[in-house]
Design an enzyme around this catalytic site. Structure first.
Site, PDB file in Angstrom:
ATOM      1  N   GLU A 103     -17.350 -15.137  75.956  1.00  0.00           N
ATOM      2  CA  GLU A 103     -17.274 -15.224  74.481  1.00  0.00           C
ATOM      3  C   GLU A 103     -17.103 -16.687  74.185  1.00  0.00           C
ATOM      4  O   GLU A 103     -16.991 -17.402  74.971  1.00  0.00           O
ATOM      5  CB  GLU A 103     -15.944 -14.597  74.066  1.00  0.00           C
ATOM      6  CG  GLU A 103     -15.055 -14.578  72.609  1.00  0.00           C
ATOM      7  CD  GLU A 103     -15.907 -14.144  71.691  1.00  0.00           C
ATOM      8  OE1 GLU A 103     -17.011 -14.358  71.565  1.00  0.00           O
ATOM      9  OE2 GLU A 103     -15.338 -13.334  70.881  1.00  0.00           O
ATOM     10  N   ASP A 104     -17.437 -16.854  72.849  1.00  0.00           N
ATOM     11  CA  ASP A 104     -17.341 -18.341  72.461  1.00  0.00           C
ATOM     12  C   ASP A 104     -15.792 -18.758  72.141  1.00  0.00           C
ATOM     13  O   ASP A 104     -15.611 -19.889  72.614  1.00  0.00           O
ATOM     14  CB  ASP A 104     -18.131 -18.667  71.071  1.00  0.00           C
ATOM     15  CG  ASP A 104     -17.837 -17.495  69.810  1.00  0.00           C
ATOM     16  OD1 ASP A 104     -16.869 -16.822  70.025  1.00  0.00           O
ATOM     17  OD2 ASP A 104     -18.053 -17.841  68.796  1.00  0.00           O
ATOM     18  N   ASP A 107      -9.304 -16.826  69.203  1.00  0.00           N
ATOM     19  CA  ASP A 107      -8.327 -17.325  68.207  1.00  0.00           C
ATOM     20  C   ASP A 107      -7.008 -16.390  68.103  1.00  0.00           C
ATOM     21  O   ASP A 107      -6.269 -16.549  68.973  1.00  0.00           O
ATOM     22  CB  ASP A 107      -9.399 -17.447  67.015  1.00  0.00           C
ATOM     23  CG  ASP A 107      -8.631 -17.928  65.778  1.00  0.00           C
ATOM     24  OD1 ASP A 107      -8.038 -19.088  65.823  1.00  0.00           O
ATOM     25  OD2 ASP A 107      -8.959 -17.437  64.681  1.00  0.00           O
ATOM     26  N   GLY A 109      -7.097 -13.398  68.879  1.00  0.00           N
ATOM     27  CA  GLY A 109      -7.174 -12.615  69.988  1.00  0.00           C
ATOM     28  C   GLY A 109      -7.656 -11.022  69.594  1.00  0.00           C
ATOM     29  O   GLY A 109      -7.859 -10.252  70.654  1.00  0.00           O
TER      30      GLY A 109
HETATM   31  P1  IMP Z   1     -10.202 -13.657  66.960  1.00  0.00           P
HETATM   32  O1  IMP Z   1     -10.389 -12.063  66.712  1.00  0.00           O
HETATM   33  O2  IMP Z   1      -9.254 -14.097  65.718  1.00  0.00           O
HETATM   34  O3  IMP Z   1      -9.821 -13.985  68.296  1.00  0.00           O
HETATM   35  O4  IMP Z   1     -11.516 -14.211  66.370  1.00  0.00           O
HETATM   36  C1  IMP Z   1     -12.419 -14.563  67.253  1.00  0.00           C
HETATM   37  C2  IMP Z   1     -13.641 -14.630  66.538  1.00  0.00           C
HETATM   38  O5  IMP Z   1     -13.615 -15.401  65.154  1.00  0.00           O
HETATM   39  C3  IMP Z   1     -14.717 -15.549  67.319  1.00  0.00           C
HETATM   40  O6  IMP Z   1     -15.507 -14.722  68.104  1.00  0.00           O
HETATM   41  C4  IMP Z   1     -15.526 -16.261  66.248  1.00  0.00           C
HETATM   42  O7  IMP Z   1     -16.702 -15.765  65.991  1.00  0.00           O
HETATM   43  C5  IMP Z   1     -14.648 -16.488  65.152  1.00  0.00           C
HETATM   44  N1  IMP Z   1     -14.053 -17.900  65.176  1.00  0.00           N
HETATM   45  C6  IMP Z   1     -12.631 -17.981  65.363  1.00  0.00           C
HETATM   46  N2  IMP Z   1     -12.372 -19.468  65.397  1.00  0.00           N
HETATM   47  C7  IMP Z   1     -13.396 -19.947  65.036  1.00  0.00           C
HETATM   48  C8  IMP Z   1     -13.799 -21.543  64.803  1.00  0.00           C
HETATM   49  O8  IMP Z   1     -13.312 -22.386  65.006  1.00  0.00           O
HETATM   50  N3  IMP Z   1     -15.006 -21.442  64.475  1.00  0.00           N
HETATM   51  C9  IMP Z   1     -15.886 -20.611  64.160  1.00  0.00           C
HETATM   52  N4  IMP Z   1     -15.699 -19.172  64.379  1.00  0.00           N
HETATM   53  C10 IMP Z   1     -14.438 -18.961  65.016  1.00  0.00           C
HETATM   54 MG    MG Z   2     -17.613 -14.608  68.089  1.00  0.00          MG
END
Ligand code: IMP
Ligand code: MG
Length: 184
Positions: A103-104, A107, A109
């Site tokens: 995964e990239d 954030d 999660g």
């Molecule tokens: P989560 O579900 O909040 O953990 O979000 C994860 C997804 O949000 C990642 O796979 C990214 O696609 C996107 N994301 C979260 N933070 C960033 C950021 O700083 N830049 C670009 N995409 C982000």
């Molecule tokens: Mg992503």
């Protein structure tokens, strides 16, 4: 002046530092899995794509690749809503195989929690998680990460797979977005 320049506040991780760390992670993964493990890298599209292909080149064990596209809907474009869905499922079966999710960024999660739960239900031999970036300060759900490239602060970043409104995934570095330059 390149097109991304107006959105770039600063380069957070330059291309050389990124590539060195990706090589280290590849070496670590190669050492920790067995030669006969049926290893499969699963890229979370679209953000994980640059990282996975570079990482794969540093993994000396035989392995397959597959791709899973997920999105979260509701909420704003720069925040996950927690409502995650599969846009494109894997082409292969993961049952009894060693799965490494790539995964990239993690954030809140929420995205990875969903992906892990979906894949776990398919009974892989093992299920591990490798993320290029981790933003622990933003975590909402508990998630165990096996391999982390870099821990970063709570800043919105782009480049090296991460998009700014779908663009600039191709940049070879990770940059901090200048939020003042974005349309409100
Ligand atoms: P989560 O579900 O909040 O953990 O979000 C994860 C997804 O949000 C990642 O796979 C990214 O696609 C996107 N994301 C979260 N933070 C960033 C950021 O700083 N830049 C670009 N995409 C982000
Ligand atoms: Mg992503």
């Amino acid at each position: 002046m390149p097109a991304y320049d107006q959105y770039l506040q600063e380069i957070l991780i330059d291309a050389v530092t990124l590539q060195n760390r990706v090589a280290e992670l590849g070496a670590q993964i190669s050492a920790e899995y067995g030669e006969n493990d049926d290893l499969m890298l699963i890229c979370i599209l679209k953000g994980g794509v640059m990282f996975m292909v570079d990482l794969s080149r540093h993994i000396t064990l035989p392995h397959e690749m597959d791709f899973l596209a997920v999105s979260s809907y509701g909420k704003g474009v720069r925040e996950s809503s927690g409502n995650v869905r599969i846009d494109m499922d894997l082409g292969s079966n993961v049952t009894n195989r060693h799965v490494l999710i790539v995964e990239d960024i993690i954030d809140s999660g929420e995205t990875l929690r969903f992906v892990m739960d979906v894949l776990k239900a398919r009974h892989p031999a093992s299920l591990k998680l490798c993320t290029l970036l981790n933003k622990p300060s933003r975590r909402k759900v508990d998630i165990e990460i096996d391999y982390v490239g870099f821990e970063i602060e709570n800043k919105f970043v782009f480049g090296y797979g991460l998009d700014l409104d779908e663009k600039f995934r191709n940049l070879p570095f990770v940059g901090v977005v200048n939020l003042d330059a974005l349309p409100k």
